[in-house]
Design an enzyme around this catalytic site. Structure first.
Site, mmCIF file in Angstrom:
data_model
loop_
_atom_site.group_PDB
_atom_site.id
_atom_site.type_symbol
_atom_site.label_atom_id
_atom_site.label_comp_id
_atom_site.label_asym_id
_atom_site.label_seq_id
_atom_site.Cartn_x
_atom_site.Cartn_y
_atom_site.Cartn_z
ATOM 1 N N ASN A 10 -19.494 72.493 24.081
ATOM 2 C CA ASN A 10 -17.789 71.943 24.181
ATOM 3 C C ASN A 10 -17.960 70.594 24.085
ATOM 4 O O ASN A 10 -18.424 69.655 24.709
ATOM 5 C CB ASN A 10 -17.506 72.291 25.784
ATOM 6 N N LYS A 12 -15.436 68.489 23.833
ATOM 7 C CA LYS A 12 -14.433 67.888 24.156
ATOM 8 C C LYS A 12 -13.586 66.766 23.326
ATOM 9 O O LYS A 12 -13.720 67.315 22.068
ATOM 10 C CB LYS A 12 -14.753 67.156 25.690
ATOM 11 N N HIS A 98 -10.613 75.469 31.347
ATOM 12 C CA HIS A 98 -11.814 74.309 31.811
ATOM 13 C C HIS A 98 -11.151 73.640 32.884
ATOM 14 O O HIS A 98 -10.132 73.210 32.913
ATOM 15 C CB HIS A 98 -11.912 73.394 30.451
ATOM 16 N N GLU A 100 -11.102 70.514 33.452
ATOM 17 C CA GLU A 100 -10.527 69.255 32.776
ATOM 18 C C GLU A 100 -9.167 69.770 32.460
ATOM 19 O O GLU A 100 -8.190 68.899 32.586
ATOM 20 C CB GLU A 100 -11.158 68.591 31.603
ATOM 21 N N GLU A 170 -18.496 76.486 36.100
ATOM 22 C CA GLU A 170 -18.842 75.182 35.869
ATOM 23 C C GLU A 170 -18.151 74.378 37.304
ATOM 24 O O GLU A 170 -17.028 74.138 37.296
ATOM 25 C CB GLU A 170 -17.926 74.651 34.814
ATOM 26 N N GLY A 176 -20.725 66.057 33.703
ATOM 27 C CA GLY A 176 -20.424 64.931 33.488
ATOM 28 C C GLY A 176 -21.125 63.748 34.765
ATOM 29 O O GLY A 176 -21.013 62.788 34.457
ATOM 30 N N SER A 216 -23.780 69.264 33.546
ATOM 31 C CA SER A 216 -24.830 68.462 33.301
ATOM 32 C C SER A 216 -26.064 69.369 32.969
ATOM 33 O O SER A 216 -27.283 69.095 33.347
ATOM 34 C CB SER A 216 -24.999 67.700 34.692
HETATM 35 P P1 13P Z 1 -21.605 68.029 31.027
HETATM 36 O O1 13P Z 1 -22.644 69.106 30.244
HETATM 37 O O2 13P Z 1 -21.293 66.903 30.357
HETATM 38 O O3 13P Z 1 -21.844 67.867 32.257
HETATM 39 O O4 13P Z 1 -19.983 68.811 30.828
HETATM 40 C C1 13P Z 1 -20.022 70.371 31.106
HETATM 41 C C2 13P Z 1 -18.578 70.992 30.567
HETATM 42 O O5 13P Z 1 -17.666 70.687 30.980
HETATM 43 C C3 13P Z 1 -18.633 71.827 29.377
HETATM 44 O O6 13P Z 1 -17.378 72.444 29.499
#
Ligand code: 13P
Length: 253
Positions: A10, A12, A98, A100, A170, A176, A216
């Protein structure tokens, strides 16, 4: 039947179109090097790069995913993209729910449900994200939150093949932050999710459906996470942006 792992990147809000094309061409080489290994790979660039990514990935088995979708077929919805448009751009999957999007764009279980239904109707695979916040985990609400997200998010969906839908667990506190869930923490929740999938769909569908872990994920922790019974792959953020780390994660899946 064993579940084939899926490693999905992903991206982003990262990468321009030329950067996307460059990455996809390099990914082709990584995939060729995998010969014979049973692992599926997907990338999810931003909307504007999807068509260029599809072109660059032509002739490979890499799945192209969008990071979101809107549920209507067409209409006056400024800024939104319909499932058919994603298909047209070369996508076969789309991430929905997601954290976010839940956090910054008011995504709810109800909107996740409508989006997933619209994707399925168009023959696209929803990657439905669920997961608790740090505060929820501290208050021991993890299972309650995830159960609500699964039951409400997947309500009434027409799924009759386990490969039609993917779940991504997740935990928000792991995204992150570098604070990856332990393999045991991921397994505990993902086994619970599989049990719920058995109730929402059916036990055979639940057994065949892929449940990814995200938060992560790095080359160093991929193998131990993937060793867990109910971890069928990863949804990778930061480490999917560099071909070296993404390639290593794919290798270790
Ligand atoms: P990270 O791998 O940067 O922690 O992000 C995970 C994520 O949100 C994948 O959708």
């Amino acid at each position: 039947m064993p579940r084939i792992p899926l490693i999905a990147g992903n991206w982003k809000m990262f990468k321009t179109i030329p950067e996307t094309v460059d990455f996809c061409l390099r990914l082709k080489d990584e995939i060729t090097a995998l010969q014979g290994k049973k692992v599926d790979v997907a990338v999810a660039p931003p909307f504007n790069s999807l068509a260029a990514a599809a072109q660059a990935l032509r002739g490979t088995q890499v799945f192209l995913a969008a990071q979101d979708v809107f549920w209507a077929e067409s209409g006056a919805y400024t800024g939104e993209v319909a499932p058919r448009m994603l298909k047209d751009a070369g996508c076969c999957m789309a991430i929905v729910g997601h954290s976010e999007r839940r956090q910054y764009f008011h995504e709810t279980d109800e909107s996740v449900n409508r989006k997933a239904a619209a994707l399925l109707k168009e023959g696209l695979i929803p990657i439905v994200c669920v997961g608790e916040t740090l505060a929820e985990r501290k208050e021991k609400l993890t299972f309650r939150v995830v159960e609500r997200q699964i039951r409400d998010g997947l309500k009434g969906l027409a799924v009759n093949d386990p490969l039609q839908l993917v779940i991504a667990y997740e935990p928000v506190w792991a995204i992150g932050t570098g604070q990856t869930a332990t393999p045991q923490q991921a397994q505990e929740v993902q086994a619970f999710i599989r049990k719920l999938l058995g109730e929402v769909f059916s036990p055979p569908i639940a057994r065949g459906m892929r449940i990814l872990y995200g938060g992560s994920v790095k080359p160093d922790n991929t193998a131990e996470l993937m060793a867990m019974e109910d971890v069928d792959g990863a949804l990778v953020g930061g480490a999917s942006l560099e071909i070296k780390s993404f390639g290593q994660i794919i290798q270790r899946a």
